[in-house]
Design a protein around this motif. Structure first.
Motif, PDB file in Angstrom:
ATOM      1  N   GLY A  75       5.458   6.293  13.530  1.00 40.94           N
ATOM      2  CA  GLY A  75       5.979   5.203  14.357  1.00 40.94           C
ATOM      3  C   GLY A  75       5.050   4.017  14.523  1.00 40.94           C
ATOM      4  O   GLY A  75       5.357   3.106  15.288  1.00 40.94           O
ATOM      5  N   ARG A  76       3.939   3.984  13.833  1.00 42.27           N
ATOM      6  CA  ARG A  76       2.997   2.866  13.984  1.00 42.27           C
ATOM      7  C   ARG A  76       3.158   1.857  12.855  1.00 42.27           C
ATOM      8  O   ARG A  76       3.632   2.177  11.772  1.00 42.27           O
ATOM      9  CB  ARG A  76       1.564   3.395  14.024  1.00 42.27           C
ATOM     10  CG  ARG A  76       1.319   4.218  15.294  1.00 42.27           C
ATOM     11  CD  ARG A  76      -0.018   4.877  15.316  1.00 42.27           C
ATOM     12  NE  ARG A  76      -1.102   3.948  15.588  1.00 42.27           N
ATOM     13  CZ  ARG A  76      -2.370   4.332  15.688  1.00 42.27           C
ATOM     14  NH1 ARG A  76      -2.708   5.604  15.543  1.00 42.27           N
ATOM     15  NH2 ARG A  76      -3.309   3.453  15.939  1.00 42.27           N
ATOM     16  N   GLU A  88      10.445   4.734   1.318  1.00 46.04           N
ATOM     17  CA  GLU A  88       9.613   5.409   0.314  1.00 46.04           C
ATOM     18  C   GLU A  88       8.176   5.596   0.791  1.00 46.04           C
ATOM     19  O   GLU A  88       7.335   6.096   0.060  1.00 46.04           O
ATOM     20  CB  GLU A  88       9.632   4.596  -0.990  1.00 46.04           C
ATOM     21  CG  GLU A  88      11.016   4.456  -1.578  1.00 46.04           C
ATOM     22  CD  GLU A  88      11.086   3.349  -2.610  1.00 46.04           C
ATOM     23  OE1 GLU A  88      10.085   2.625  -2.800  1.00 46.04           O
ATOM     24  OE2 GLU A  88      12.153   3.203  -3.217  1.00 46.04           O
ATOM     25  N   GLY A  89       7.863   5.136   2.000  1.00 48.03           N
ATOM     26  CA  GLY A  89       6.516   5.266   2.539  1.00 48.03           C
ATOM     27  C   GLY A  89       5.572   4.173   2.090  1.00 48.03           C
ATOM     28  O   GLY A  89       4.360   4.287   2.240  1.00 48.03           O
ATOM     29  N   ILE A  90       6.101   3.099   1.541  1.00 44.73           N
ATOM     30  CA  ILE A  90       5.274   1.980   1.075  1.00 44.73           C
ATOM     31  C   ILE A  90       5.260   0.893   2.148  1.00 44.73           C
ATOM     32  O   ILE A  90       6.306   0.488   2.657  1.00 44.73           O
ATOM     33  CB  ILE A  90       5.808   1.413  -0.253  1.00 44.73           C
ATOM     34  CG1 ILE A  90       5.775   2.501  -1.333  1.00 44.73           C
ATOM     35  CG2 ILE A  90       5.004   0.196  -0.682  1.00 44.73           C
ATOM     36  CD1 ILE A  90       6.447   2.112  -2.626  1.00 44.73           C
ATOM     37  N   VAL A  91       4.052   0.428   2.469  1.00 44.23           N
ATOM     38  CA  VAL A  91       3.893  -0.653   3.442  1.00 44.23           C
ATOM     39  C   VAL A  91       3.733  -1.950   2.650  1.00 44.23           C
ATOM     40  O   VAL A  91       2.866  -2.048   1.788  1.00 44.23           O
ATOM     41  CB  VAL A  91       2.662  -0.422   4.345  1.00 44.23           C
ATOM     42  CG1 VAL A  91       2.566  -1.506   5.397  1.00 44.23           C
ATOM     43  CG2 VAL A  91       2.721   0.949   5.000  1.00 44.23           C
ATOM     44  N   ARG A  92       4.590  -2.934   2.927  1.00 40.46           N
ATOM     45  CA  ARG A  92       4.561  -4.207   2.186  1.00 40.46           C
ATOM     46  C   ARG A  92       4.228  -5.357   3.141  1.00 40.46           C
ATOM     47  O   ARG A  92       4.889  -5.520   4.159  1.00 40.46           O
ATOM     48  CB  ARG A  92       5.906  -4.461   1.527  1.00 40.46           C
ATOM     49  CG  ARG A  92       6.305  -3.391   0.543  1.00 40.46           C
ATOM     50  CD  ARG A  92       7.680  -3.662  -0.064  1.00 40.46           C
ATOM     51  NE  ARG A  92       8.261  -2.483  -0.662  1.00 40.46           N
ATOM     52  CZ  ARG A  92       7.907  -1.965  -1.824  1.00 40.46           C
ATOM     53  NH1 ARG A  92       6.957  -2.535  -2.525  1.00 40.46           N
ATOM     54  NH2 ARG A  92       8.492  -0.887  -2.294  1.00 40.46           N
ATOM     55  N   CYS A 119       0.852  -1.181   0.000  1.00 41.40           N
ATOM     56  CA  CYS A 119       0.000   0.000   0.000  1.00 41.40           C
ATOM     57  C   CYS A 119       0.892   1.236   0.000  1.00 41.40           C
ATOM     58  O   CYS A 119       1.802   1.352   0.825  1.00 41.40           O
ATOM     59  CB  CYS A 119      -0.904  -0.001   1.227  1.00 41.40           C
ATOM     60  SG  CYS A 119      -2.002   1.419   1.336  1.00 41.40           S
ATOM     61  N   ALA A 120       0.630   2.137  -0.928  1.00 41.06           N
ATOM     62  CA  ALA A 120       1.359   3.402  -0.989  1.00 41.06           C
ATOM     63  C   ALA A 120       0.356   4.533  -0.807  1.00 41.06           C
ATOM     64  O   ALA A 120      -0.842   4.349  -0.985  1.00 41.06           O
ATOM     65  CB  ALA A 120       2.062   3.532  -2.331  1.00 41.06           C
ATOM     66  N   GLY A 121       0.848   5.692  -0.454  1.00 44.18           N
ATOM     67  CA  GLY A 121      -0.025   6.853  -0.356  1.00 44.18           C
ATOM     68  C   GLY A 121      -0.540   7.152   1.033  1.00 44.18           C
ATOM     69  O   GLY A 121      -1.355   8.053   1.206  1.00 44.18           O
ATOM     70  N   ILE A 122      -0.079   6.426   2.041  1.00 37.72           N
ATOM     71  CA  ILE A 122      -0.487   6.736   3.415  1.00 37.72           C
ATOM     72  C   ILE A 122       0.294   7.978   3.859  1.00 37.72           C
ATOM     73  O   ILE A 122       1.509   8.049   3.694  1.00 37.72           O
ATOM     74  CB  ILE A 122      -0.205   5.555   4.365  1.00 37.72           C
ATOM     75  CG1 ILE A 122      -1.021   4.336   3.948  1.00 37.72           C
ATOM     76  CG2 ILE A 122      -0.513   5.927   5.808  1.00 37.72           C
ATOM     77  CD1 ILE A 122      -0.704   3.070   4.717  1.00 37.72           C
ATOM     78  N   ASP A 123      -0.406   8.941   4.397  1.00 38.16           N
ATOM     79  CA  ASP A 123       0.226  10.185   4.842  1.00 38.16           C
ATOM     80  C   ASP A 123       0.967   9.937   6.158  1.00 38.16           C
ATOM     81  O   ASP A 123       0.410  10.072   7.245  1.00 38.16           O
ATOM     82  CB  ASP A 123      -0.827  11.279   5.012  1.00 38.16           C
ATOM     83  CG  ASP A 123      -0.233  12.613   5.414  1.00 38.16           C
ATOM     84  OD1 ASP A 123       1.019  12.735   5.433  1.00 38.16           O
ATOM     85  OD2 ASP A 123      -1.011  13.536   5.711  1.00 38.16           O
ATOM     86  N   LEU A 124       2.236   9.579   6.035  1.00 39.23           N
ATOM     87  CA  LEU A 124       3.031   9.229   7.217  1.00 39.23           C
ATOM     88  C   LEU A 124       3.502  10.450   7.987  1.00 39.23           C
ATOM     89  O   LEU A 124       4.149  10.323   9.021  1.00 39.23           O
ATOM     90  CB  LEU A 124       4.217   8.368   6.796  1.00 39.23           C
ATOM     91  CG  LEU A 124       3.833   7.030   6.166  1.00 39.23           C
ATOM     92  CD1 LEU A 124       5.051   6.315   5.634  1.00 39.23           C
ATOM     93  CD2 LEU A 124       3.089   6.162   7.164  1.00 39.23           C
TER      94      LEU A 124
END
Length: 145
Positions: A49-50, A73-77, A37-42
């Protein structure tokens, strides 16, 4: 006395058949691949930190990935397969094989054990698993989203 219980059970069984229209029931095992998932406003303060998970659910049926940390890159895999056992019923409508069976897919920020004690919903959508079912056991139906 035991006779009364069996009559009551028989009435319930018949009532359930009437509600479902006595349609044919088919059991399926769905395997849902959860990639990334990409595009989460980190930069949001409540997400820093979550870890993040994906939950697929319908009423009491729930399948959930492990918690994953976003990369640079802010991508959750996740790269996981979630399994769901589902009963689908033959459709009364002529244009489709099975009646709709909507499941909810949710991206969650997991509790961090400190300030955030609950899951935070980031995004969600519904998916109709009946659209991916077939009576042909050799057929695999996929849709990449």
């Amino acid at each position: 006395m035991p006779m009364r219980k069996s009559l009551s059970f028989e009435r319930l069984r018949k009532a359930a058949q009437v509600r479902s229209g006595a349609r044919d029931a088919h059991k399926f095992q769905f395997e849902i691949y959860i990639g990334a998932c990409a595009g989460i406003d980190l930069t949001r303060s409540d997400l820093v930190g979550r870890t993040f998970s994906v939950k697929v659910s319908r009423q009491a049926k729930i399948a959930m990935t492990h918690g994953a940390v976003p990369d640079e890159e802010g991508i959750v895999r996740w790269d996981e397969v979630l399994g769901l056992g589902v009963t689908l019923y033959a459709s009364k409508k002529g244009g489709q094989l099975f009646s709709e069976k909507a499941f909810r897919l949710v991206v969650l920020a997991n509790p961090d054990g400190k300030r955030h004690k609950r899951h935070t919903e980031i995004a969600s959508f519904e998916i109709n698993l009946a659209a991916f079912a077939s009576l042909n056991p050799a057929e695999t139906i996929t849709d990449e989203q």
